[in-house]
Scaffold this motif. Structure first.
Motif: not given
Length: 384
Positions: A250-256, A272-273
């Motif tokens: 799934r993508p990150a909450d901010d989409g980045k 990851v981060g």
């Protein structure tokens, strides 16, 4: 002075040997055989210490009129460089095999044998200089040509090794001048391309080479808070700073995009981060060595200003350094020394296992293997 010239088969070592001869020293050339299977080392412009390099070294010595020998250091090279490289990756670190080769082969093993045979110094084609202070103690400094400066990979040299090290190319203003000099001297290596990449990985596929030697087991990919967000085929297949190939569910909450922040082989986790957490503010180093006598602040355990460099051709960054005694996690529960470096501005792409070399001005103070590197915006302890 009786000098042993380490002949790699390249233009730099050939010209360095020529200058040592011209200076009136009694010079003997030696080439190091680092593999009993030449096919396991890179060849052409991408390798070093291969059969073709041995022949080039022999031709150079013939032109210079000096004796030439080949010394078999293949077993030592496998143990101290190749096996160490695999072990470091298996432990989740990113090693520098050229640093280990300089430390354990080209100076420790070679110099030890040279001194036992009655030589006074080992001469190499590295771009760096040794300066003697008012008390007669050697210091390692950057070369005149900063673009070719190799003091970083020599940061592992000790006070005693520097006493017996000779770098005739120290004041040479450019590589072009070295090539022109080789041409004038009739050396066939005048236009030979520089070697690069890891010599013992023939096809240059480091990841594939490691996968044949390290057991890969599926594990978790977690975010910087410790939440599982995916799986990986083997933690050792990843590197700090990697973005592609994560295959997250799934993508990150901010989409980045997310990047590899840390590899934890004992837990078989990849952390990851966000990209900003790749900006490193502080590093801790172990396996510390000093290039010459340590500065007074080291003994006094006080802070000192310095510049730190983590790649052979990386830009140095201003920092504050100090020594700390830290409780060891070894079974004996002892204490180990760590070199702590707090950067004045963040540095990207730093991974445990790399070497950080510490400078003051042009002088190399010493080096350490990075044990941890972190952004002060993130506490790795948050990942359980």
């Amino acid at each position: 002075m009786k000098v042993l010239a380490a002949m790699s088969g390249g233009v730099d070592s050939a010209v360095a040997a020529a200058r040592a001869v011209e200076a009136g020293h009694d010079v003997v050339g030696v080439h190091l055989a680092l593999s009993r299977m030449p096919g396991t080392l890179r060849t052409g412009s991408r390798g070093c210490c291969t059969i073709e390099d041995s022949r080039d070294a022999w031709r150079a010595c013939d032109i210079l009129g000096i004796p030439y020998y080949v010394w078999d250091f293949s077993e030592r090279f496998k143990e101290d460089v190749v096996d160490d490289f695999v072990a470091e990756y298996a432990a989740g670190r990113t090693p520098n095999p050229c640093m280990r080769c300089n430390e354990r082969i080209k100076f420790a093993a070679l110099l030890e044998k040279a001194l036992a045979l009655g030589f006074d110094a080992v001469c190499t084609g590295h771009y760096a200089k040794v300066i003697t202070d008012a008390d007669g103690n050697p210091e390692l400094h950057r070369a005149a040509d900063w673009a070719k400066d190799q003091s970083y990979v020599l940061g592992v040299l000790t006070h005693e090794q520097l006493k017996h090290s000779m770098f005739p190319l120290a004041e040479t203003p450019s590589k072009a001048e070295v090539r022109a000099e080789a041409e004038r001297r009739g050396l066939s290596v005048a236009n030979k391309p520089d070697s690069h990449d890891i010599c013992f990985i023939p096809d240059g596929d480091t990841r594939g080479w490691l996968e044949e030697r390290i057991d890969m087991t599926e594990g978790d990919i977690v975010d910087s808070s410790g939440e599982k967000i995916g799986t990986h085929p083997g933690a050792n297949a990843f590197t700090v700073g990697q973005r592609k190939g994560l295959k997250l569910g799934r993508p990150a909450d901010d989409g980045k995009p997310r990047f590899v922040l840390e590899i934890r082989p004992k837990e078989n986790k990849v952390v990851v981060g966000p990209e900003k957490l790749l900006n490193i503010d502080q590093m801790r180093g172990i396996k510390i060595s000093w290039a010459g006598l340590p500065i007074p602040e080291i003994e006094a355990r006080t802070q000192f200003d310095c510049m730190v460099q983590v790649r052979a051709h990386g830009d140095p960054v201003a920092a504050r350094g100090w020594m700390e005694d830290v409780a060891s996690d070894e079974a004996d529960g002892g204490v180990r020394e760590e070199l702590v470096v707090r950067l004045n501005e963040p540095m990207r792409g730093v991974a445990p296992g790399q070497s950080m070399v510490i400078y003051q001005g042009t002088r190399v103070l010493g080096q350490a293997t990075i044990d941890s590197a972190r952004s002060l915006e993130w506490d790795p302890a948050a990942v359980s």
